[in-house]
Motif scaffolding. Structure first.
Motif, PDB file in Angstrom:
ATOM      1  N   SER A 134     -19.983 -18.495  12.405  1.00 12.44           N
ATOM      2  CA  SER A 134     -19.295 -18.712  13.675  1.00 12.44           C
ATOM      3  C   SER A 134     -17.802 -18.434  13.518  1.00 12.44           C
ATOM      4  CB  SER A 134     -19.497 -20.155  14.120  1.00 12.44           C
ATOM      5  OG  SER A 134     -18.727 -20.426  15.252  1.00 12.44           O
ATOM      6  N   ALA A 135     -17.202 -17.914  14.557  1.00 16.14           N
ATOM      7  CA  ALA A 135     -15.760 -17.684  14.554  1.00 16.14           C
ATOM      8  C   ALA A 135     -14.998 -18.995  14.696  1.00 16.14           C
ATOM      9  CB  ALA A 135     -15.380 -16.738  15.685  1.00 16.14           C
ATOM     10  N   ILE A 136     -15.670 -19.999  15.223  1.00 20.10           N
ATOM     11  CA  ILE A 136     -15.056 -21.313  15.381  1.00 20.10           C
ATOM     12  C   ILE A 136     -15.649 -22.236  14.327  1.00 20.10           C
ATOM     13  CG2 ILE A 136     -14.732 -23.287  16.908  1.00 20.10           C
ATOM     14  CD1 ILE A 136     -15.133 -21.365  19.254  1.00 20.10           C
ATOM     15  N   ASP A 137     -14.794 -22.760  13.483  1.00 20.80           N
ATOM     16  CA  ASP A 137     -15.257 -23.649  12.425  1.00 20.80           C
ATOM     17  C   ASP A 137     -14.703 -25.049  12.690  1.00 20.80           C
ATOM     18  OD1 ASP A 137     -16.488 -24.492  10.124  1.00 20.80           O
ATOM     19  OD2 ASP A 137     -14.861 -23.843   8.799  1.00 20.80           O
ATOM     20  N   LEU A 138     -15.540 -25.912  13.262  1.00 20.86           N
ATOM     21  CA  LEU A 138     -15.128 -27.278  13.560  1.00 20.86           C
ATOM     22  C   LEU A 138     -15.594 -28.203  12.448  1.00 20.86           C
ATOM     23  CD1 LEU A 138     -16.073 -27.480  17.335  1.00 20.86           C
ATOM     24  CD2 LEU A 138     -13.807 -27.179  16.359  1.00 20.86           C
TER      25      LEU A 138
END
Length: 187
Positions: A4-8
């Motif tokens: 994922s481009a978003i790493d939460l």
């Protein structure tokens, strides 16, 4: 597998809130299956979890658990954005608002039982405010108030007594409450 481009980052607090929200959602679903002698009168079993979270983890965690419970309950019961969802949301918001204000009251006079009763009155007050603005004329609403106020007092007291008992149980701490939903602690 594509990353994922978003790493939460997921924290232990996120996991705790998810478990407690799952417990509150489960109680909401169980309560929906219970017959009610008076439409709209329910014991508010999920409010036990909300109050425990408030007292052990703070208002912000309680607000997350409550919000997730309302949203997921609406989805799972098929009532998302139906009148019942809005009533639940208004009740939850009013209850959380009352609890936010009640946090500033002296704790020696305002324990789990009184907080639960205040939250129950806030919940029913929020719901009746929406009903009055949306569905029923004021004259009809006034006739319903004593029934709903009595239910809020009774169920708020019972739920508060249950919370007080849980908090007073030997060995009770925040980690044990977090493990209620799964029966085990994070490993």
């Amino acid at each position: 597998m594509t990353r994922s481009a978003i790493d939460l980052p997921i924290t232990d607090d996120d996991r705790r809130i998810a478990r407690l929200a799952a417990l509150a959602i489960g109680l909401t679903l169980a309560e929906a299956a219970l017959p009610s002698p008076i439409p709209g009168v329910k014991p508010g079993l999920a409010n036990i979890v909300i109050l425990l979270v408030l007292l052990q983890h703070g208002w912000r965690a309680a607000a997350w658990v409550s919000g997730l419970r309302v949203l997921a309950g609406g989805l799972l019961l098929g009532s998302l954005f139906a009148p019942g969802f809005w009533l639940s949301l208004c009740g939850a918001l009013a209850s959380l608002s009352v609890l936010a204000l009640a946090r500033h009251l002296p704790t020696r006079h305002f324990g789990p039982v009184s907080l639960s009763v205040l939250a129950a009155f806030g919940h029913i007050g929020g719901q009746l405010a929406l009903v009055g603005a949306w569905l029923l004329p004021a004259a009809a609403l006034i006739k319903l108030m004593p029934v709903f106020a009595a239910a809020a007092l009774v169920f708020g007291t019972v739920n508060g007594l249950l919370v007080a008992r849980m908090l007073a149980a030997p060995g009770n701490d925040a980690a044990e409450l977090s493990g209620i939903a799964t029966g085990a602690r994070d490993g």
